[in-house]
Design an enzyme around this catalytic site. Structure first.
Site, short mmCIF file in Angstrom:
data_model
loop_
_atom_site.label_atom_id
_atom_site.label_comp_id
_atom_site.label_asym_id
_atom_site.label_seq_id
_atom_site.Cartn_x
_atom_site.Cartn_y
_atom_site.Cartn_z
N CYS A 83 -9.95 89.05 106.28
CA CYS A 83 -9.41 88.14 107.28
C CYS A 83 -7.90 87.92 107.08
O CYS A 83 -7.12 88.82 107.36
CB CYS A 83 -10.21 86.84 107.28
N HIS A 174 -15.89 87.67 106.73
CA HIS A 174 -15.98 87.18 105.34
C HIS A 174 -17.34 87.52 104.71
O HIS A 174 -18.24 86.68 104.72
CB HIS A 174 -15.83 85.66 105.31
N GLU A 176 -18.06 87.44 101.72
CA GLU A 176 -18.27 86.55 100.57
C GLU A 176 -18.90 85.23 100.99
O GLU A 176 -19.31 84.44 100.14
CB GLU A 176 -16.94 86.32 99.83
N1 LIG Z 1 -10.47 83.13 107.92
C1 LIG Z 1 -9.20 83.48 107.86
O1 LIG Z 1 -8.73 84.08 106.91
C2 LIG Z 1 -8.38 83.00 109.02
C3 LIG Z 1 -7.07 83.72 109.18
C4 LIG Z 1 -6.07 82.80 109.87
N2 LIG Z 1 -6.48 82.43 111.19
C5 LIG Z 1 -4.70 83.47 109.88
O2 LIG Z 1 -4.22 83.87 110.89
O3 LIG Z 1 -4.11 83.60 108.85
#
Ligand SMILES: NC(=O)CC[C@H](N)C(=O)O
Length: 219
Positions: A83, A174, A176
């Site tokens: 992410c 994610h 995890e």
């Molecule tokens: N779950 C996440 O890691 C969200 C990422 C976050 N929205 C970003 O742009 O950094």
């Protein structure tokens, strides 16, 4: 390579650090939190967790880790960005300059909407797991383009959700935060390690889909 080359690191500045360390423990892989550049030495791979990419980028610079990670990458370190971690690794970010820019792909941040538009899905990822895999998207980005040397592992609707090149794995979700260990095993193997295959022995009996909220503050 160093004697402890069979060890993975989890970048420990902000975001889902403990959850990754817990999953690595469950698959029997030695792992450590990484806060300093010196702690990258001897690692086979590093997980850059989810969290908030702007915040992570600032902390990476403050702790002198941006340069250190790029250098370790040049020396062969494997990387997995989940992410926000994937955002930091992308060579292109819509309407923003890239940060580490180590994998040839374009991402669009917060592409599903606000935090309240977060969701779970169960998907097939044949390269990673025989069984369907649950995936958790939290204010996730979309991967909107990958370069010629990047393999798509999971395409959903109009976006790419997981991809890899020789040295880097990226997932916009994610693993995890689910009970599934397939992506952690996949990354461990990519790093040349041999994770345990025994689910029953390694998952905590009291794990629930809410376990990752255990640090949340309840008023
Ligand atoms: N779950 C996440 O890691 C969200 C990422 C976050 N929205 C970003 O742009 O950094």
């Amino acid at each position: 390579m160093a004697a402890d080359a069979g060890r993975l690191g989890v970048l420990d500045l902000q975001g889902g650090v403990q959850e990754h360390l817990d999953h690595l423990r469950r698959i029997g892989v030695a792992a450590q939190a990484v806060k300093r550049a010196t702690e990258l030495e001897g690692l086979a791979g590093l997980i850059i967790p989810g969290g908030e990419s702007t915040c992570l980028a600032r902390l990476l610079d403050i702790f002198g880790l941006s340069h250190a990670i790029s250098q370790a990458y040049s020396g062969g370190l494997k990387l997995w960005g989940t992410c926000a971690g994937a955002i930091l690794l992308a060579s292109e970010i819509t309407d923003e300059p890239p940060f580490l820019g180590l994998i040839d792909m374009a991402v669009s941040r917060n592409a599903f909407g606000s935090q309240l538009d977060s969701f779970n899905r169960v998907v097939e990822v044949p390269a990673v797991a025989v069984e369907p895999v649950p995936v958790t998207f939290i204010r996730a980005p979309k991967i909107v383009r990958v370069g010629a040397g990047v393999r798509v592992l999971l395409q959903l609707d109009d976006y790419i959700a997981a991809a890899e090149d020789e040295q880097i794995l990226v997932t916009v979700f994610h693993p995890e935060l689910t009970a599934n260990l397939a992506f952690h095993r996949y990354f461990a193997r990519k790093c040349g390690l041999t994770p345990s295959d025994n689910d029953a022995a390694n998952l905590d009996p009291d794990w629930t889909p809410q376990s990752w909220m255990r640090f949340a503050h309840h008023s």
